[in-house]
Motif scaffolding. Structure first.
Motif, PDB file in Angstrom:
ATOM      1  N   LEU A 156       0.781  -1.455  -0.049  1.00 57.68           N
ATOM      2  CA  LEU A 156       0.262   0.029   0.062  1.00 57.68           C
ATOM      3  C   LEU A 156       0.972   1.379  -0.057  1.00 57.68           C
ATOM      4  O   LEU A 156       0.747   1.719  -0.828  1.00 57.68           O
ATOM      5  N   THR A 157       1.725   1.240   0.722  1.00 55.07           N
ATOM      6  CA  THR A 157       2.180   2.501   0.893  1.00 55.07           C
ATOM      7  C   THR A 157       3.773   2.722  -0.704  1.00 55.07           C
ATOM      8  O   THR A 157       3.357   3.215  -0.841  1.00 55.07           O
ATOM      9  N   TRP A 158       3.974   1.668  -1.009  1.00 53.42           N
ATOM     10  CA  TRP A 158       4.567   1.668  -2.174  1.00 53.42           C
ATOM     11  C   TRP A 158       3.574   2.217  -2.825  1.00 53.42           C
ATOM     12  O   TRP A 158       4.097   3.124  -4.298  1.00 53.42           O
ATOM     13  N   GLN A 159       3.045   1.540  -3.227  1.00 47.11           N
ATOM     14  CA  GLN A 159       1.862   2.087  -4.434  1.00 47.11           C
ATOM     15  C   GLN A 159       1.623   3.712  -4.046  1.00 47.11           C
ATOM     16  O   GLN A 159       1.311   4.468  -4.834  1.00 47.11           O
ATOM     17  N   ALA A 160       1.231   3.981  -2.856  1.00 44.91           N
ATOM     18  CA  ALA A 160       0.982   5.623  -3.051  1.00 44.91           C
ATOM     19  C   ALA A 160       2.248   6.549  -3.024  1.00 44.91           C
ATOM     20  O   ALA A 160       1.851   7.444  -3.815  1.00 44.91           O
ATOM     21  N   ASP A 161       4.123   5.933  -2.585  1.00 47.93           N
ATOM     22  CA  ASP A 161       4.678   6.798  -3.323  1.00 47.93           C
ATOM     23  C   ASP A 161       4.785   6.380  -4.807  1.00 47.93           C
ATOM     24  O   ASP A 161       4.974   8.273  -5.254  1.00 47.93           O
ATOM     25  N   VAL A 162       4.833   5.877  -5.532  1.00 47.93           N
ATOM     26  CA  VAL A 162       4.716   5.920  -6.641  1.00 47.93           C
ATOM     27  C   VAL A 162       3.998   6.860  -7.248  1.00 47.93           C
ATOM     28  O   VAL A 162       4.071   7.314  -8.109  1.00 47.93           O
ATOM     29  N   THR A 163       2.724   6.352  -6.642  1.00 45.43           N
ATOM     30  CA  THR A 163       1.865   7.067  -8.164  1.00 45.43           C
ATOM     31  C   THR A 163       1.309   8.351  -7.164  1.00 45.43           C
ATOM     32  O   THR A 163       0.689   9.575  -8.041  1.00 45.43           O
ATOM     33  N   ALA A 164       1.666   8.828  -5.815  1.00 45.83           N
ATOM     34  CA  ALA A 164       1.250  10.170  -5.591  1.00 45.83           C
ATOM     35  C   ALA A 164       2.279  10.616  -4.782  1.00 45.83           C
ATOM     36  O   ALA A 164       2.214  12.196  -3.514  1.00 45.83           O
ATOM     37  N   ARG A 165       3.707  10.330  -4.431  1.00 46.42           N
ATOM     38  CA  ARG A 165       4.757  10.614  -3.308  1.00 46.42           C
ATOM     39  C   ARG A 165       4.348  10.850  -1.742  1.00 46.42           C
ATOM     40  O   ARG A 165       4.483  11.310  -1.240  1.00 46.42           O
ATOM     41  N   SER A 166       3.189   9.454  -1.518  1.00 45.02           N
ATOM     42  CA  SER A 166       2.347   9.995  -1.014  1.00 45.02           C
ATOM     43  C   SER A 166       2.913   8.433   0.658  1.00 45.02           C
ATOM     44  O   SER A 166       1.310   8.707   1.319  1.00 45.02           O
ATOM     45  N   GLY A 167       2.857   7.553   0.614  1.00 44.76           N
ATOM     46  CA  GLY A 167       3.356   6.723   1.081  1.00 44.76           C
ATOM     47  C   GLY A 167       4.109   7.020   2.939  1.00 44.76           C
ATOM     48  O   GLY A 167       2.870   6.865   3.786  1.00 44.76           O
ATOM     49  N   GLY A 168       4.666   8.318   2.396  1.00 48.05           N
ATOM     50  CA  GLY A 168       5.044   8.894   3.825  1.00 48.05           C
ATOM     51  C   GLY A 168       5.459   7.875   4.841  1.00 48.05           C
ATOM     52  O   GLY A 168       6.526   6.631   4.502  1.00 48.05           O
ATOM     53  N   ASP A 169       6.213   8.353   5.662  1.00 50.49           N
ATOM     54  CA  ASP A 169       6.806   7.501   6.867  1.00 50.49           C
ATOM     55  C   ASP A 169       6.684   7.339   8.636  1.00 50.49           C
ATOM     56  O   ASP A 169       5.809   7.966   8.629  1.00 50.49           O
ATOM     57  N   TYR A 170       7.508   6.908   8.984  1.00 48.76           N
ATOM     58  CA  TYR A 170       6.423   6.764  11.058  1.00 48.76           C
ATOM     59  C   TYR A 170       6.979   8.262  11.377  1.00 48.76           C
ATOM     60  O   TYR A 170       6.113   8.404  12.384  1.00 48.76           O
ATOM     61  N   TYR A 171       7.410   8.956  11.019  1.00 49.57           N
ATOM     62  CA  TYR A 171       7.514  10.167  11.679  1.00 49.57           C
ATOM     63  C   TYR A 171       7.090  11.395  11.148  1.00 49.57           C
ATOM     64  O   TYR A 171       6.746  12.770  11.647  1.00 49.57           O
ATOM     65  N   HIS A 172       6.394  11.198   9.536  1.00 50.40           N
ATOM     66  CA  HIS A 172       5.152  12.146   9.550  1.00 50.40           C
ATOM     67  C   HIS A 172       3.887  12.509  10.735  1.00 50.40           C
ATOM     68  O   HIS A 172       3.601  11.040  10.364  1.00 50.40           O
ATOM     69  N   THR A 173       3.816  13.580  10.379  1.00 49.91           N
ATOM     70  CA  THR A 173       1.941  13.698  11.249  1.00 49.91           C
ATOM     71  C   THR A 173       2.051  14.730  10.537  1.00 49.91           C
ATOM     72  O   THR A 173       2.979  16.029  10.233  1.00 49.91           O
ATOM     73  N   ASN A 174       0.297  15.096  11.048  1.00 43.22           N
ATOM     74  CA  ASN A 174      -0.442  16.377  11.124  1.00 43.22           C
ATOM     75  C   ASN A 174       0.607  17.376  12.214  1.00 43.22           C
ATOM     76  O   ASN A 174       0.326  18.899  12.026  1.00 43.22           O
ATOM     77  N   TYR A 175       0.822  16.689  13.517  1.00 43.14           N
ATOM     78  CA  TYR A 175       1.149  17.623  14.015  1.00 43.14           C
ATOM     79  C   TYR A 175       2.309  17.392  14.823  1.00 43.14           C
ATOM     80  O   TYR A 175       2.467  16.388  16.168  1.00 43.14           O
ATOM     81  N   PRO A 176       3.153  17.893  14.922  1.00 43.34           N
ATOM     82  CA  PRO A 176       5.005  18.255  15.000  1.00 43.34           C
ATOM     83  C   PRO A 176       4.942  18.840  16.371  1.00 43.34           C
ATOM     84  O   PRO A 176       4.463  19.833  16.252  1.00 43.34           O
ATOM     85  N   GLN A 177       6.231  18.968  16.884  1.00 42.17           N
ATOM     86  CA  GLN A 177       6.278  19.985  18.633  1.00 42.17           C
ATOM     87  C   GLN A 177       7.644  19.633  18.755  1.00 42.17           C
ATOM     88  O   GLN A 177       7.853  18.236  19.003  1.00 42.17           O
ATOM     89  N   PRO A 178       8.643  21.015  18.964  1.00 42.65           N
ATOM     90  CA  PRO A 178       9.300  20.417  19.629  1.00 42.65           C
ATOM     91  C   PRO A 178      10.131  20.550  20.576  1.00 42.65           C
ATOM     92  O   PRO A 178      10.687  21.205  20.963  1.00 42.65           O
ATOM     93  N   SER A 179       9.043  19.692  21.284  1.00 41.83           N
ATOM     94  CA  SER A 179       8.964  19.714  22.267  1.00 41.83           C
ATOM     95  C   SER A 179       8.712  17.980  22.907  1.00 41.83           C
ATOM     96  O   SER A 179       8.235  17.375  21.824  1.00 41.83           O
ATOM     97  N   PHE A 180      10.171  17.371  24.244  1.00 44.45           N
ATOM     98  CA  PHE A 180       9.690  16.504  24.761  1.00 44.45           C
ATOM     99  C   PHE A 180      10.361  16.454  25.954  1.00 44.45           C
ATOM    100  O   PHE A 180      10.215  16.914  26.579  1.00 44.45           O
ATOM    101  N   ILE A 181       9.305  14.828  26.401  1.00 43.34           N
ATOM    102  CA  ILE A 181       9.148  14.492  27.959  1.00 43.34           C
ATOM    103  C   ILE A 181      10.674  13.256  28.161  1.00 43.34           C
ATOM    104  O   ILE A 181       9.999  12.250  27.516  1.00 43.34           O
TER     105      ILE A 181
END
Lengths: 673, 673
Positions: A156-181
């Protein structure tokens, strides 16, 4: 809070209490500066990002100055060189800040190393969907589409990648934040909107990378994780309480027009389904494209799909059912609002000042420039207030926020690469202000998938974005739990998701089982909401099967029965900044077995939820934290904590445990009835 | 050759004639040093390689010293710092060398920038299979498996990646080399075996990265590309001439045992197929694994598959047919030779001195340690001489060479990470010495896929490795041309490939058409050789179809008819170091249209070959270089050069053109008869 600057032999340390926050020596410097040239390509919210670092220098020389004005840390590459980086150290009530006082102008990269311990755990970095414990990986922090599949080993990821560069990876998120606990009981927040990459792969240090100099580094500390989360929540802004009407049942996401919505609602009532609201994103009308039906991005009611909506909303209200819509920060250039915004000069422009349009697939949109206060005000008043709240909507999905292109010109003159991460919070603020000015805070609501530092203050409710309609490890049901736990630690108390997932591509379709398992989990979250998905006709809907309809109805009633629990947790969120869905270690910090668990959560202190996230399961195993005993919700059987137990988990009996001896024990066990 | 060290204002230049080879200023330094920690994971010859660079410093300060002893360039980060890097500049007959005289010990990374021009072309870097013109990309230089598919957008590559990490990418090659030729008519060679990465993506500089300090940088210059290739070939060692018997026809690769080989040979004769040799890799016997039949890696004749081989070889010889075998540098630990090597201490060991075995899939092998002269000698005499040459073999495939693991201990005490790239050349040398000592140089031969700097001196014939059995852009027929052209420019005069390709995985199988198109190309190379592939039973073989048999027979006769051409080109290779397959620009340097052509070649000065590399083609288009007219081989039609023309290209009529007016014109046109 008191801090200590300690210098012994060649090694400098900054401490709060016994916690070493910074350690530096010429042999093991804590700061590196450098110069890079990034390449960033955006394709519909997915980014290809690369950096070419041509210089990276260790700042080995540290000069510490301490006087009545405070303390200053001046870093240089070698003795005799002018300082390249100067921080002022300021005590704060709950920690210490390093304020950037000077940076040599030739550097546009910074790497800060913080001391790490081998068995340390690290959580946060916004809403992370794949990994709750961040140790052992690095996390680029750049708001974007999270990807379809998000696992390069799946077809599924491979198909998304080759058709629309949209496969993503583990760190992709709508909501990142430079803060950690950290499990060392501190939170580190970097105040910046620049691209960042937090690297937790090293045994003895964390390395935080920034593509511009941050304004400051803020360390927050507390004696317990519970207190620490409270401090963090206060820092980013305490959220309002959940609207009470959400606890009346599920919000039904329907997008087949008014007749369809009326039919499903009638059938829902017949089936005993508790309904709090209808959420009809197609209230703005549709556009036909070769990809299928899309919404018409001109944020006003269009009568063709909902001819009687004006009259229907009050009728629904009388029946204690709310009506919600949809909006995003773009305006299609064949809509009336676009023309209005263009005439007023409220749209971001091309770098040369010309018209700037974003291609969304056979239609083009302008970007309302929220850095222009007049434009933001116009969006709030003209659209959110006039077209939506005044029309009778009780809220909406405030979609997108993570797509700000980086090659446009904004009114505030700041490089769009620095505004890209800021956009989700600005978008949240626009929505929150409109509701606030209408006096409806805590009643009208909106839900967002995008976020960044400070979104907490404005966004009353997160939704976990667009999962694939499956049980997959990196894009299915279980990622929603990880998202709730990581964002919850950073002050986002309320979280929910599309029941049954959203994205159906390349033949991947929703099954009845998936819908039911998802609904079982959703009953134990801030809000239950369905979505018909991106391809409603090809995917299973709860109203297509009597058995699923009945199962779902039962889960909505369970959710309603949980209302007292949810109300009390929401009050806790307001008072103490604690999330409704909590990682196990928040209440069991001495049980280290809980530190990396990301597929279970505590729903408040007394309920442990271990959602089934695999197909075909008839029983399920869960870890019960040590120090308490736990009663299985459906059988009442008691299990000692500190072990993994397996319980029967047929459809309709989500693995949930009640803390033995808690004040609400009898009430909670009664939910099973 | 005279060089000039030029200093004007802040800018230093090193020139040979008018060519600026090095340019440096404090603002645009040419050297960067740094420190990195690499991570390298090998899985059956495929490597995952990452670097974490914690420091990278520009060496902005250059001190130039020139005295009677010569010239020295001393680089430091800033004025007043001790030199970090010192080069001595030495004139050489055909250029100039920068000899490393000193490097500060804390650095293990070097980046050297060479001045580039925007429209410059760059070729070489060993045998590159995807891109002939290297400009616009970077090329990691580390000998490895080239990958299956080598194109992340294909399903085949994805399947290879997820099942065996073996999908590969455009830069993966069995034969990398840190040497390139620039269209500015110079060659740069870096003398090192460390991991390197040559980056040609920048408009105004090339950046060469090394994971250890190279011994020297050698610039070679000439007035024409033809001369430059001669200089380069001399530098790396001129190859012996091609054995004449190769021009007797095709070498048939058969691995079905003696009866099968006898049958196919008899049928080949009936069909008028010209045969120069049989190449039977299964002469050593087979091993059955769950992956299928594998060779038994104990390099001696095993009678079970070829019971009468001893008698048959002389019979074949009487019929002017040679017999060749197979060998690689590993020994399986259930074979007799392994025990011999182990007893003598000829095998590389684990870092702690214990036994070191490489897993090849259900069997384990030792690595003969060629850094131990006694071990190399043993391999040459005991195996290559005694078991192979003396047995009657006329040569072999000298397989592998690119798999040296990096976590073993070698007799010379050098880190295996520095010996990994050196291994192919050492392996070639072992083979060449065995043949030389037997007095058979230029008669017995071997062919290799692995290579590195200096392999030219020892390896008499490259083969292009294991293409997929298809027409794909990055792993099919056309990649062989790119491999021949790039390696040819660096002094590898002789090149060939498996007719019809080798690798058949995931349902990708060889078609009759592919075999025929490949045979049409192979007729115009150093040698024609078939291979039954990794899965003979599932793939098309020429002897399975009468039409293909006849077509192939005709191509072998065409190859025999070309013998005078090939002989003369082979003499040219010995005398001038020119490859048989030449990029068009070698003879047409003033026609810039030819600089990036990688799917056509000149077979000597008078034949232009434009192999069909797509399925279903009935005509084909080719570029004809300006300055000459060209006669289409099959129709005799004349075309002016400097244009792209389209000709009919049915099976059996490969697009080939004869240079009008050349001395051999009538002979060459006669080949069509």
């Amino acid at each position: 809070m008191q801090f200590t600057l300690h210098q012994e032999n060649d090694t400098f340390s900054l401490l709060c209490g016994a916690t070493v926050l910074l350690r530096h020596s010429a042999q093991a410097p804590c700061c590196f500066v450098g110069h890079g040239q990034e390449s960033m390509q955006m394709y519909r919210g997915n980014f290809d990002i690369e950096d070419y670092v041509d210089e990276r220098s260790a700042l080995r020389e540290l000069v510490l100055e301490q006087d009545a004005q405070g303390a200053r840390l001046s870093f240089a590459r070698h003795a005799g060189e002018a300082p390249q980086l100067v921080f002022e150290v300021h005590a704060r009530p709950h920690g210490v800040h390093l304020q950037l006082a000077f940076a040599a102008p030739q550097w546009n990269r910074l790497w800060l190393r913080l001391p790490a311990e081998k068995h340390e755990h690290v959580w946060g970095c916004g809403e992370q969907m794949s990994y709750f414990n961040l140790r052992g990986r690095h996390f680029p922090l750049w708001t974007s589409e999270p990807g379809v599949g998000r696992d390069k080993s799946t077809h599924l990821t491979w198909q998304a990648d080759v058709t629309a560069r949209s496969g993503g990876d583990y760190y992709h998120t709508n909501y990142p934040q430079p803060s950690f606990i950290s499990s060392q009981r501190y939170c580190l927040h970097a105040e910046t909107t620049a691209y960042a990459d937090f690297d937790f792969r090293h045994d003895d240090f964390h390395e935080l990378q920034f593509w511009a100099m941050p304004e400051s580094f803020e360390f927050m500390l507390a004696d317990s994780f519970i207190e620490l989360v409270g401090v963090v929540s206060e820092r980013f802004g305490r959220q309002p309480s959940l609207p009470a009407w959400l606890q009346n049942g599920a919000m039904l996401g329907l997008k087949g027009g008014e007749a369809h919505a009326r039919t499903i609602l009638a059938r829902a009532k017949e089936h005993g389904l508790a309904v709090s609201a209808l959420w009809c994103e197609d209230w703005v009308g549709l556009r036909q494209t070769s990809f299928g039906k899309r919404l018409f991005w001109d944020w006003r009611w269009q009568p063709e799909r909902y001819p009687d909506l004006k009259a229907w909303i009050p009728e629904l209200a009388a029946d204690h059912i709310r009506f919600l819509g949809y909006v995003n920060p773009y305006l299609c250039n064949d809509g009336a609002l676009y023309q209005e915004a263009l005439q007023h000069g409220y749209l971001a422009t091309a770098l040369d000042g010309g018209e700037y349009l974003v291609d969304f697939g056979e239609f083009d949109c302008g970007v309302v420039d929220f850095t222009n206060p007049a434009a933001a005000h116009w969006f709030e008043e003209r659209i959110l207030r006039q077209e939506m709240l005044d029309f009778g909507l009780s809220g909406w999905m405030a979609d997108f926020g993570e797509y700000l292109p980086i090659d446009l010109r904004l009114a505030n003159g700041v490089d769009a690469r620095l505004m890209h991460n800021a956009w989700p919070t600005m978008w949240a603020e626009v929505n929150a202000r409109a509701i606030e000015r209408a006096g409806k805070t805590g009643d009208a609501t909106f839900f967002m998938r995008a976020g960044y530092s400070g979104v907490q203050r404005h966004c009353p409710l997160l939704w976990a974005g667009d999962q694939s309609v499956d049980f997959s490890r990196h894009d299915g049901l279980q990622t929603v739990i990880c998202g709730a736990l990581s964002s919850g630690l950073l002050g986002n108390a309320y979280h929910h998701s599309d029941i049954g997932g959203y994205t159906s591509l390349f033949g991947n379709v929703r099954t009845p089982e998936l819908f039911q398992r998802w609904a079982e989990m959703a009953a134990f979250t801030s809000m239950m909401r369905t979505h018909e998905g991106n391809r409603p006709d090809e995917n299973f809907q709860f109203y297509q099967d009597e058995g699923v309809f009945a199962h779902f109805a039962r889960m909505t009633r369970l959710h309603v029965a949980l209302a007292p629990v949810i109300r009390s947790l929401a009050e806790d969120a307001v008072a103490r900044g604690l999330p409704l869905q909590r990682p196990l270690f928040l209440h069991y910090e001495h049980d280290h077995n809980t530190y990396a668990i990301q597929d279970q959560y505590l729903f408040g202190p007394d309920l442990l939820v271990a959602p089934v996230h695999a197909a075909g399961a008839t029983d399920w195993s869960a870890y019960l934290p040590a120090g308490d005993a736990w009663l299985h919700l459906w059988s009442g059987v008691r299990h000692e904590g500190g072990q993994r137990v397996t319980v029967a988990a047929p459809l309709g009996q989500p693995p949930v445990f009640v803390r033995a001896g808690c004040a609400q024990q009898d009430f909670l066990l009664g939910l099973a009835a």
